[in-house]
Write an enzyme that holds these catalytic residues in place. Sequence first.
Site, PDB file in Angstrom:
ATOM      1  CE  LYS A 129      -7.129   0.038   6.536  1.00 18.41           C
ATOM      2  NZ  LYS A 129      -7.891   0.432   5.343  1.00 18.41           N
ATOM      3  CD  GLN A 134      -6.890  -4.402   4.434  1.00 20.74           C
ATOM      4  OE1 GLN A 134      -7.826  -5.117   4.799  1.00 20.74           O
ATOM      5  NE2 GLN A 134      -7.070  -3.159   4.044  1.00 20.74           N
ATOM      6  CG  HIS A 145      -1.899   0.987   1.414  1.00 20.51           C
ATOM      7  ND1 HIS A 145      -1.623   2.292   1.756  1.00 20.51           N
ATOM      8  CD2 HIS A 145      -3.247   0.902   1.271  1.00 20.51           C
ATOM      9  CE1 HIS A 145      -2.757   2.968   1.828  1.00 20.51           C
ATOM     10  NE2 HIS A 145      -3.762   2.158   1.528  1.00 20.51           N
ATOM     11  CB  CYS A 165      -3.612   3.411  -1.481  1.00 19.41           C
ATOM     12  SG  CYS A 165      -4.781   4.712  -1.160  1.00 19.41           S
ATOM     13  CG  ASP A 204       0.698  -2.027   6.064  1.00 20.00           C
ATOM     14  OD1 ASP A 204      -0.223  -2.160   6.883  1.00 20.00           O
ATOM     15  OD2 ASP A 204       0.570  -1.431   4.977  1.00 20.00           O
TER      16      ASP A 204
HETATM   17  N1  PMP Z   1      -1.778  -0.497   4.633  1.00 19.56           N
HETATM   18  C1  PMP Z   1      -2.749  -1.245   4.121  1.00 19.56           C
HETATM   19  C2  PMP Z   1      -2.447  -2.632   3.656  1.00 19.56           C
HETATM   20  C3  PMP Z   1      -4.039  -0.731   4.027  1.00 19.56           C
HETATM   21  O1  PMP Z   1      -5.018  -1.469   3.507  1.00 19.56           O
HETATM   22  C4  PMP Z   1      -4.293   0.579   4.500  1.00 19.56           C
HETATM   23  C5  PMP Z   1      -5.678   1.184   4.434  1.00 19.56           C
HETATM   24  N2  PMP Z   1      -6.285   1.111   3.183  1.00 19.56           N
HETATM   25  C6  PMP Z   1      -3.229   1.308   5.035  1.00 19.56           C
HETATM   26  C7  PMP Z   1      -1.993   0.735   5.084  1.00 19.56           C
HETATM   27  C8  PMP Z   1      -3.416   2.701   5.532  1.00 19.56           C
HETATM   28  O2  PMP Z   1      -4.215   2.717   6.678  1.00 19.56           O
HETATM   29  P1  PMP Z   1      -4.747   4.101   7.267  1.00 19.56           P
HETATM   30  O3  PMP Z   1      -5.436   4.797   6.127  1.00 19.56           O
HETATM   31  O4  PMP Z   1      -5.693   3.680   8.347  1.00 19.56           O
HETATM   32  O5  PMP Z   1      -3.577   4.861   7.764  1.00 19.56           O
END
Ligand code: PMP
Length: 425
Positions: free
Chosen positions: A242, A219, A139, A382, A216
């Site tokens: 999430k 998920q 991401h 993203c 990270d």
């Molecule tokens: N990493 C992953 C794998 C994600 O899916 C997301 C959220 N879409 C993020 C990072 C970023 O999370 P946040 O927007 O809550 O900072």
Amino acid sequence: MHTNADKKTTATPPVHRELDVETIRADFPILNERVNGHPLVYLDSAASSQKPRSVINALLEYYRRDNANIHRGLHTLAERATGAYEHTRTHIAKFINADEPEEIVLTRGTTEAINLLAYTWGEQNIGEGDEIVVTEMEHHANFVPWYQLAQRKGAIIRRIPITVCGHLDLSDIDTIINSRTKLVTVVHMSNVLGTINPIAEIAAKAKKHGAIVVSDGAQAAPAMPIDVKDLGVDFYAFSSHKMLGPTGVGVLYGKRHLLEAMPPFNFGGEMIQEVRFDKVTWAELPHKFEAGTPNIADVVAFDAALHYLEDLGMENIHRYERDLTAYAIERLSELPGLEIQGPRETEQRGAAVSFTDPDIHPHDISTFLDSHGIAIRAGHHCAQPLMRVLGKVATARASFYVYNDRSEVDTLVEALKDMRKYFCL
Ligand code: PMP
């Protein structure tokens, strides 16, 4: 099902229990909504999950009964608010099997957690010619901060590729991770492919070269039991929103000795020990990294989300999601031409299922489904570097959580069939 926002002890997670989805759904008021004349089918939890009543109530109760600024007040409300805030920190530490609450830094989300790391550990430890290893399925939150750091320092980004099946291709891992590697950072579960990556295996390779390991968990933390020690990571980041909790709360887990050696991120109140005109010293962990008034109410309510997940049992959630994902993949495969991204075997994937239709743009898919009350996500998620690798500009993504069931998968599949008719295909 029992949930209790005020409960202050961690229940022993029940093992091998079927989720009672009907009862779970009754805990989520928003699932009674109708959207465009249809009952809401919410298949966008990978972007943000819905919130059970216990979390909503915890937020309300905090503002009704306990609200005050934390850590510096000597009055009763300030002490109550501080206690509740710190209680969540302790709970998070247990939830991911960290050694102590001091290893839990509270942030606004995964993105801020990773930026914090890049600006503190990264600034201090990455130099010219050093190598930072990422994967092709990161991401942007776990790529752009490292890319920026590499730009600032003259460091080199190396990447672990993916296979056509959507797994990490580890065949060249011993070249990619080498004596120049300072940091290896890998998404635990891909938000596009659903792939669950072998973090412990990669961490072991990184450790042979003395590299730091980051994962990270945005998920993965909502979907399966997380044990930072078993994973072998030095840092692990995830977001409350999430995993049934409020927005605006994130976690950076870090090993104590690493956090202690890192400089602060933001400067101001709360993060100091002593301030003189000619000298400033920093507060102890974890406060060194938490300048200013934090997001107290949402942190307090996150505790209720953790209780809710523990009551269900993370292992049970993982098994339930695997089963529902297998069903979704099976049903989506009935649709002619539909291309599903990521691994087919649900043993190694979570409940985010990306797909493309050969004739209809993902944005149109999403808009059509919305007119049927079905919420999915469409776009690059993203993960633009990954989109390039996949040869796509965008995908549609349905993602499932504890309150989704097979009938909703059926509703999705039937709507996708109608969509092709609507577009005269
Ligand atoms: N990493 C992953 C794998 C994600 O899916 C997301 C959220 N879409 C993020 C990072 C970023 O999370 P946040 O927007 O809550 O900072």
